[in-house]
Write a protein that holds these residues in place. Structure first.
Motif, PDB file in Angstrom:
ATOM      1  N   GLU A  69       0.747  -1.311   0.094  1.00 37.06           N
ATOM      2  CA  GLU A  69      -0.045   0.108   0.149  1.00 37.06           C
ATOM      3  C   GLU A  69       0.656   1.191   0.112  1.00 37.06           C
ATOM      4  O   GLU A  69       0.445   2.272  -0.935  1.00 37.06           O
ATOM      5  CB  GLU A  69      -1.075  -0.060   1.086  1.00 37.06           C
ATOM      6  N   PRO A  70       1.939   1.387   1.041  1.00 33.84           N
ATOM      7  CA  PRO A  70       2.569   2.747   0.807  1.00 33.84           C
ATOM      8  C   PRO A  70       3.215   3.143  -0.397  1.00 33.84           C
ATOM      9  O   PRO A  70       3.383   4.310  -0.969  1.00 33.84           O
ATOM     10  CB  PRO A  70       3.950   2.383   1.744  1.00 33.84           C
ATOM     11  N   GLU A  71       3.498   2.083  -1.395  1.00 35.98           N
ATOM     12  CA  GLU A  71       4.051   2.149  -2.602  1.00 35.98           C
ATOM     13  C   GLU A  71       2.951   2.333  -3.768  1.00 35.98           C
ATOM     14  O   GLU A  71       3.105   2.307  -5.191  1.00 35.98           O
ATOM     15  CB  GLU A  71       5.157   1.257  -2.860  1.00 35.98           C
ATOM     16  N   ALA A  72       1.799   2.245  -3.528  1.00 39.36           N
ATOM     17  CA  ALA A  72       0.806   1.912  -4.498  1.00 39.36           C
ATOM     18  C   ALA A  72       0.043   3.053  -4.989  1.00 39.36           C
ATOM     19  O   ALA A  72      -0.958   3.342  -4.750  1.00 39.36           O
ATOM     20  CB  ALA A  72      -0.491   0.797  -3.687  1.00 39.36           C
ATOM     21  N   THR A  73       0.916   3.900  -5.763  1.00 34.41           N
ATOM     22  CA  THR A  73       0.431   5.104  -6.378  1.00 34.41           C
ATOM     23  C   THR A  73      -0.187   4.845  -7.662  1.00 34.41           C
ATOM     24  O   THR A  73       0.060   3.517  -8.239  1.00 34.41           O
ATOM     25  CB  THR A  73       1.343   6.108  -6.657  1.00 34.41           C
ATOM     26  N   GLY A  74      -1.001   5.545  -8.381  1.00 31.75           N
ATOM     27  CA  GLY A  74      -1.553   5.310  -9.547  1.00 31.75           C
ATOM     28  C   GLY A  74      -0.571   5.098 -10.597  1.00 31.75           C
ATOM     29  O   GLY A  74      -0.683   4.271 -11.464  1.00 31.75           O
ATOM     30  N   GLU A  75       0.656   5.750 -10.459  1.00 33.49           N
ATOM     31  CA  GLU A  75       1.542   5.592 -11.509  1.00 33.49           C
ATOM     32  C   GLU A  75       2.432   4.134 -11.374  1.00 33.49           C
ATOM     33  O   GLU A  75       2.373   3.748 -12.331  1.00 33.49           O
ATOM     34  CB  GLU A  75       2.488   6.686 -11.145  1.00 33.49           C
ATOM     35  N   ARG A  76       2.457   3.956 -10.180  1.00 35.03           N
ATOM     36  CA  ARG A  76       3.251   2.423  -9.901  1.00 35.03           C
ATOM     37  C   ARG A  76       2.475   1.488 -10.253  1.00 35.03           C
ATOM     38  O   ARG A  76       2.986   0.469 -10.823  1.00 35.03           O
ATOM     39  CB  ARG A  76       3.650   2.498  -8.418  1.00 35.03           C
ATOM     40  N   LEU A  77       1.177   1.494 -10.046  1.00 34.50           N
ATOM     41  CA  LEU A  77       0.191   0.591 -10.195  1.00 34.50           C
ATOM     42  C   LEU A  77       0.191   0.254 -11.799  1.00 34.50           C
ATOM     43  O   LEU A  77       0.274  -0.798 -12.365  1.00 34.50           O
ATOM     44  CB  LEU A  77      -1.181   0.707  -9.732  1.00 34.50           C
ATOM     45  N   GLY A  78       0.126   1.450 -12.439  1.00 34.20           N
ATOM     46  CA  GLY A  78      -0.412   1.399 -13.898  1.00 34.20           C
ATOM     47  C   GLY A  78       1.130   1.020 -14.574  1.00 34.20           C
ATOM     48  O   GLY A  78       0.988   0.003 -15.482  1.00 34.20           O
ATOM     49  N   SER A  79       2.205   1.213 -13.956  1.00 36.90           N
ATOM     50  CA  SER A  79       3.430   0.826 -14.608  1.00 36.90           C
ATOM     51  C   SER A  79       3.563  -0.645 -14.453  1.00 36.90           C
ATOM     52  O   SER A  79       4.192  -1.456 -15.359  1.00 36.90           O
ATOM     53  CB  SER A  79       4.738   1.714 -13.851  1.00 36.90           C
ATOM     54  N   LEU A  80       3.357  -1.156 -13.412  1.00 35.77           N
ATOM     55  CA  LEU A  80       3.483  -2.712 -13.024  1.00 35.77           C
ATOM     56  C   LEU A  80       2.445  -3.494 -13.913  1.00 35.77           C
ATOM     57  O   LEU A  80       2.835  -4.625 -14.501  1.00 35.77           O
ATOM     58  CB  LEU A  80       3.293  -3.040 -11.584  1.00 35.77           C
ATOM     59  N   LEU A  81       1.274  -3.000 -13.994  1.00 40.37           N
ATOM     60  CA  LEU A  81       0.406  -3.603 -14.794  1.00 40.37           C
ATOM     61  C   LEU A  81       0.658  -3.729 -16.306  1.00 40.37           C
ATOM     62  O   LEU A  81       0.632  -4.677 -16.865  1.00 40.37           O
ATOM     63  CB  LEU A  81      -1.185  -3.013 -14.740  1.00 40.37           C
ATOM     64  N   ARG A  82       1.126  -2.565 -16.725  1.00 35.96           N
ATOM     65  CA  ARG A  82       1.542  -2.717 -18.102  1.00 35.96           C
ATOM     66  C   ARG A  82       2.880  -3.389 -18.424  1.00 35.96           C
ATOM     67  O   ARG A  82       2.695  -4.163 -19.474  1.00 35.96           O
ATOM     68  CB  ARG A  82       2.076  -1.040 -18.766  1.00 35.96           C
ATOM     69  N   GLY A  83       3.772  -3.442 -17.514  1.00 34.18           N
ATOM     70  CA  GLY A  83       4.813  -4.410 -17.524  1.00 34.18           C
ATOM     71  C   GLY A  83       4.630  -5.918 -17.731  1.00 34.18           C
ATOM     72  O   GLY A  83       4.985  -6.707 -18.307  1.00 34.18           O
ATOM     73  N   LEU A  84       3.735  -6.181 -16.737  1.00 31.50           N
ATOM     74  CA  LEU A  84       3.139  -7.463 -16.826  1.00 31.50           C
ATOM     75  C   LEU A  84       2.428  -8.008 -18.007  1.00 31.50           C
ATOM     76  O   LEU A  84       2.558  -9.254 -18.636  1.00 31.50           O
ATOM     77  CB  LEU A  84       2.523  -7.839 -15.293  1.00 31.50           C
ATOM     78  N   VAL A  85       1.475  -7.389 -18.013  1.00 28.71           N
ATOM     79  CA  VAL A  85       0.734  -7.489 -19.276  1.00 28.71           C
ATOM     80  C   VAL A  85       1.450  -7.801 -20.671  1.00 28.71           C
ATOM     81  O   VAL A  85       1.150  -8.458 -21.444  1.00 28.71           O
ATOM     82  CB  VAL A  85      -0.769  -6.618 -19.466  1.00 28.71           C
ATOM     83  N   ALA A  86       2.167  -6.971 -20.775  1.00 28.42           N
ATOM     84  CA  ALA A  86       3.354  -7.123 -21.934  1.00 28.42           C
ATOM     85  C   ALA A  86       4.056  -8.087 -22.056  1.00 28.42           C
ATOM     86  O   ALA A  86       4.592  -8.321 -23.045  1.00 28.42           O
ATOM     87  CB  ALA A  86       4.258  -5.822 -22.089  1.00 28.42           C
ATOM     88  N   ASP A  87       4.450  -8.862 -20.829  1.00 29.60           N
ATOM     89  CA  ASP A  87       5.282  -9.918 -20.600  1.00 29.60           C
ATOM     90  C   ASP A  87       4.673 -11.326 -20.770  1.00 29.60           C
ATOM     91  O   ASP A  87       4.474 -11.958 -19.655  1.00 29.60           O
ATOM     92  CB  ASP A  87       6.176  -9.752 -19.505  1.00 29.60           C
ATOM     93  N   VAL A  88       4.221 -11.758 -21.931  1.00 29.01           N
ATOM     94  CA  VAL A  88       3.249 -13.115 -21.818  1.00 29.01           C
ATOM     95  C   VAL A  88       4.063 -14.099 -21.280  1.00 29.01           C
ATOM     96  O   VAL A  88       3.593 -14.981 -20.625  1.00 29.01           O
ATOM     97  CB  VAL A  88       2.711 -13.213 -23.328  1.00 29.01           C
TER      98      VAL A  88
END
Length: 161
Positions: A69-88
């Motif tokens: 939670e302390p690191e869960a900014t919208g920017e960080r969440l979006g970055s993680l999601l984009r990175g994971l979804v792009a790496d099949v």
């Protein structure tokens, strides 16, 4: 796809390439049984910090990525999601790791343990007996160790130590 509320969770989890979720015990068990890679956001105020421990355990096995939670900014969440979804390939590897952790027959194992019947779904891996682990976790030092194994003819052999 992001939805505000899901009535048929089973279908949506089955269709998901990646699941973003909290990390309570039931959620983690279901993700593992379904073999789903996850981005876990543990609830920081959970009793005994159990959600963080659950999430970190899945992460240690390669089945999840944890965002606290302390690191869960919208920017960080979006970055993680984009990175994971792009790496099949990574998602496939994470899903396999989750599946290895899963125990889809857990209810049958518990029923067998409680009834004293021969386990229907016994899975012993190189000396590791999950039924014994369950026994030890719940009874611990309260009862003498109990060992069960299958004889070559399929019969169950029990003995106290």
């Amino acid at each position: 796809m992001v939805l505000p509320f899901i009535d048929d969770m089973e279908r949506h989890v089955a269709e998901a390439d990646l699941v973003l979720a909290r990390s309570g015990a039931t959620t983690c068990a279901e993700l593992c049984a379904a073999g789903k890679p996850a981005l876990l956001l543990p609830f920081a105020a959970a009793a005994d910090d159990h959600q963080r421990r659950n999430a970190r355990a899945m992460e240690a096995e390669g089945a999840a990525v944890v965002l606290e939670e302390p690191e869960a900014t919208g920017e960080r969440l979006g970055s993680l999601l984009r990175g994971l979804v792009a790496d099949v390939e990574r998602l496939v590897t994470m899903g396999r790791a989750a599946r290895r952790l899963g125990r889809p027959d857990a209810a049958a194992r518990v029923a067998d343990l409680l009834s004293g019947e021969r386990p229907r779904h016994l899975a012993i891996h190189a000396g590791h007996d999950p039924i014994q682990d369950l026994h030890d976790a719940h009874l611990g030092a309260q009862a003498p160790p109990h060992r069960a194994h299958l004889e070559p003819d399929g019969a169950r052999a029990d003995h106290e130590e």
